[in-house]
Design an enzyme around this catalytic site. Structure first.
Site, short mmCIF file in Angstrom:
data_model
loop_
_atom_site.label_atom_id
_atom_site.label_comp_id
_atom_site.label_asym_id
_atom_site.label_seq_id
_atom_site.Cartn_x
_atom_site.Cartn_y
_atom_site.Cartn_z
CE LYS A 154 4.56 -49.95 130.13
NZ LYS A 154 3.90 -48.76 129.61
CB CYS A 177 -11.32 -53.11 137.05
SG CYS A 177 -10.93 -52.18 138.52
CD GLU A 188 -12.34 -56.06 131.84
OE1 GLU A 188 -11.23 -56.40 131.43
OE2 GLU A 188 -12.55 -55.56 132.96
CD GLU A 230 -6.33 -57.03 142.53
OE1 GLU A 230 -7.42 -57.32 141.98
OE2 GLU A 230 -5.94 -57.60 143.57
P1 NDP Z 1 -3.18 -53.72 129.71
O1 NDP Z 1 -3.05 -55.05 130.36
O2 NDP Z 1 -3.15 -53.65 128.26
O3 NDP Z 1 -2.02 -52.76 130.22
C1 NDP Z 1 -1.73 -52.60 131.59
C2 NDP Z 1 -0.28 -52.20 131.73
O4 NDP Z 1 0.54 -53.29 131.30
C3 NDP Z 1 0.11 -51.01 130.87
O5 NDP Z 1 1.05 -50.23 131.55
C4 NDP Z 1 0.73 -51.67 129.66
O6 NDP Z 1 1.63 -50.86 128.96
C5 NDP Z 1 1.46 -52.82 130.32
N1 NDP Z 1 1.82 -53.89 129.40
C6 NDP Z 1 1.32 -54.15 128.15
N2 NDP Z 1 1.94 -55.21 127.60
C7 NDP Z 1 2.83 -55.65 128.51
C8 NDP Z 1 3.77 -56.72 128.53
N3 NDP Z 1 3.93 -57.55 127.50
N4 NDP Z 1 4.53 -56.87 129.63
C9 NDP Z 1 4.40 -56.06 130.69
N5 NDP Z 1 3.54 -55.01 130.72
C10 NDP Z 1 2.77 -54.81 129.65
O7 NDP Z 1 -4.48 -53.07 130.34
P2 NDP Z 1 -5.10 -51.62 130.03
O8 NDP Z 1 -4.12 -50.54 130.31
O9 NDP Z 1 -5.71 -51.72 128.70
O10 NDP Z 1 -6.20 -51.49 131.18
C11 NDP Z 1 -7.43 -52.04 131.07
C12 NDP Z 1 -7.52 -53.34 131.84
O11 NDP Z 1 -7.16 -53.13 133.20
C13 NDP Z 1 -8.90 -53.90 131.88
O12 NDP Z 1 -8.87 -55.27 131.56
C14 NDP Z 1 -9.35 -53.72 133.35
O13 NDP Z 1 -10.25 -54.64 133.83
C15 NDP Z 1 -8.07 -53.80 134.06
N6 NDP Z 1 -8.16 -53.08 135.32
C16 NDP Z 1 -8.26 -53.81 136.47
C17 NDP Z 1 -8.38 -53.19 137.70
C18 NDP Z 1 -8.41 -53.99 138.95
O14 NDP Z 1 -8.12 -53.43 140.00
N7 NDP Z 1 -8.76 -55.26 138.90
C19 NDP Z 1 -8.44 -51.72 137.81
C20 NDP Z 1 -8.31 -51.06 136.55
C21 NDP Z 1 -8.18 -51.73 135.34
P3 NDP Z 1 1.18 -50.09 127.60
O15 NDP Z 1 0.29 -49.02 127.98
O16 NDP Z 1 2.48 -49.62 127.11
O17 NDP Z 1 0.53 -51.12 126.72
#
Ligand code: NDP
Length: 488
Positions: free
Chosen positions: A180, A289, A390, A255
């Site tokens: 997803k 991140c 963040e 992560e």
């Molecule tokens: P989100 O947590 O908003 O989304 C991540 C994924 O989760 C997306 O595919 C999103 O779908 C999905 N999602 C959203 N809501 C739900 C739910 N209720 N249940 C299950 N899945 C869901 O993060 P972002 O995409 O905004 O990414 C940014 C974040 O990612 C930052 O906080 C960053 O720090 C972190 N990050 C961490 C990394 C690491 O390795 N530690 C690396 C890269 C990023 P949809 O797009 O449809 O909302």
């Protein structure tokens, strides 16, 4: 600008076929450098498609796990070759869909190819140990069993590398996958899955379902036939994934966020420290991140560092990531731009001093994009939101300290612990930093953002669920150890 007619609608990939969602609803994925440019239309799928994809992955898992590791690896080599052939097209799509500059997007795609080849080779490496049995007639050893069906939920900031660094180990260790992707970068993810399709993986081994996280992501969390979930994203959603998976006994790996510090010691190489801070904090518009967001500087070098930092930040060329001269592209979405701007306002309200930047960037030709000025604050205290939360944007918070001990205390005052760096020429400072900094990735005289695919990656504290991704560490999540005792 793309006209409506030219816009392609991308389908889900389930059981080896490109399929429409039953609702037939689609959304437009837009270019953050110009919101009128539609990159593609993507299915708004529902729970039904999650069920179909999971059923296909479940059906495929027995024959896939029966293949040898080298045979599964061969498929990954093929995917790598297809992706290599399509590198420019896919990197361009990434730039158009989430804004990072084309060289960065191409670098990320090249990394994805390298990760595929690394895990293809992993199919030929050992998966267990022989352990002396107390019975001299017996042979005792460990081997590894795949989890089964793995749900992969990914963010938008590395739309090629993150899916690959989850999918490639999942597959090579014998699991099947339902992906997803983040909605903002679904077209890039779908093109990536086209590469798996072109490499002719058996039907059902890899599936992708697009649509909202609250439906598709939640569907993966709740599905009883998904045996493991690997997630990268925000800590709010991550906690939800962890709780849901734990409640039904599925394995999970999270992560999440970071609030990564850089320490600049009095004895640092000034130019290196400034370059590393800018590259670590502002490249990719601060949307890594591992990006630097807190800059903790010792008092003797503070003024010189600040002056040089401001001068260099002012020279940053903002623009569309497809233009050669652009160093920093837009925020990935309007929502992300608004988040960054609201944190900048909070910083001002809470009494931090704005040194440079602070506004939406709307030079001629860029007014339809989600651009923001790279921003630096000083007089930031530990209790401020811009110090603790963040932001995920090009915003740096400067903090002045007297000693390295104080710098480490300030750096560790965070719920996150993903990455951290120090610029110093003093070996004692380096050793203290390695020992006392609470972060999964510590880097000396190098920017905080930097991950090597062959090394373990993951955070401490609330940045992660404490497992590690990438390198050989990935085997720990994607398999279970089986202890075997054989007696003649
Ligand atoms: P989100 O947590 O908003 O989304 C991540 C994924 O989760 C997306 O595919 C999103 O779908 C999905 N999602 C959203 N809501 C739900 C739910 N209720 N249940 C299950 N899945 C869901 O993060 P972002 O995409 O905004 O990414 C940014 C974040 O990612 C930052 O906080 C960053 O720090 C972190 N990050 C961490 C990394 C690491 O390795 N530690 C690396 C890269 C990023 P949809 O797009 O449809 O909302």
């Amino acid at each position: 600008m793309t006209t409506l007619k030219e816009v392609k609608t991308y389908l889900n990939y389930i059981n080896g076929k490109w399929t429409s969602a039953s609702t037939a609803d689609v959304y437009s994925s837009i270019n953050p450098a110009n919101k009128h440019d539609i990159v593609g239309r993507v299915q708004i799928s529902g729970k039904e498609e999650v069920d179909e994809a999971v059923a296909a992955a479940k059906e495929a898992k027995n024959s896939w796990r029966k293949l040898s590791g080298p045979a599964r690896g061969e498929y990954l080599y093929k995917v790598a070759n297809v992706l290599e052939r399509r590198i420019d097209e896919i990197a361009e799509t990434m730039t158009k869909e989430m804004g990072k500059t084309f060289p960065e997007a191409k670098g990320e795609t090249a990394r994805g190819i390298a990760i595929l080849r690394y895990y293809a080779g992993e199919g030929m490496r050992k998966v267990g140990d022989v352990i002396p049995a107390t019975d001299s007639e017996a042979l005792m050893f460990t081997t590894r069993a795949p989890l089964g069906v793995v749900g992969v939920i990914t963010p938008w900031n590395f739309p090629v590398a993150i899916p690959i660094w989850k999918i490639a180990p999942a597959l090579v260790y014998g699991n099947t996958v339902v992906l997803k992707p983040a909605q903002e970068t679904a077209v890039t993810a779908l093109k990536l899955i086209e590469c798996f399709d072109e490499a002719e993986l058996p039907a059902g081994v890899i599936n992708i379902v697009t649509g909202p996280g609250s439906v598709i992501g939640q569907g993966i969390i709740d599905h009883p036939d998904i045996n493991g979930i690997t997630f990268t994203g925000s800590d709010q959603v991550g906690k939800r994934v962890g709780q849901g998976a734990f409640a039904r006994g599925a394995k999970y790996q999270l992560e999440m966020g970071g609030k990564n510090p850089v320490i600049v010691a009095n004895d640092a190489d000034l130019n290196l420290a400034v370059e590393g801070t800018i590259s670590g904090g502002i490249r990719s518009t601060g949307q890594k991140c591992t990006a630097t967001s807190r800059v903790i500087v010792q008092s003797d070098i503070y003024d010189a560092f600040k002056e040089k930092l401001i001068q260099k930040v002012k020279e940053i060329k903002i623009g569309d990531g497809l233009q050669n001269e652009t160093w920093m592209g837009p925020c990935a979405s309007e929502g992300q731009l608004n988040t960054v701007l609201s944190y900048i306002e909070k910083g001002k309200e809470e009494g931090a001093t704005l040194l440079v930047g602070g506004k939406k960037y709307e030079e001629k030709g860029l007014e339809n994009g989600f651009f923001v000025e790279p921003t630096v604050f000083e007089n930031v205290s530990n209790d401020m939101a811009i110090f603790q939360e963040e932001i995920f944007g090009p915003v740096l918070a400067l903090v002045k300290v007297d000693t390295i001990e104080e710098a480490l205390e300030v750096a560790n005052d965070s719920k996150f612990g993903l990455s951290a760096s120090i610029f110093t020429t003093n070996v004692g400072h380096m050793l203290s930093f390695i020992k006392d900094m609470d972060a999964g990735l510590v880097r000396i005289n190098a920017e905080s953002a930097g991950v090597e695919l062959q090394a373990p990656f993951g955070g401490m504290k609330q940045s992660s669920s404490h497992s590690r991704e990438q390198g050989q560490a990935a085997i720990e999540f994607f398999t279970s150890i089986k202890t075997v005792f054989v007696k003649n």
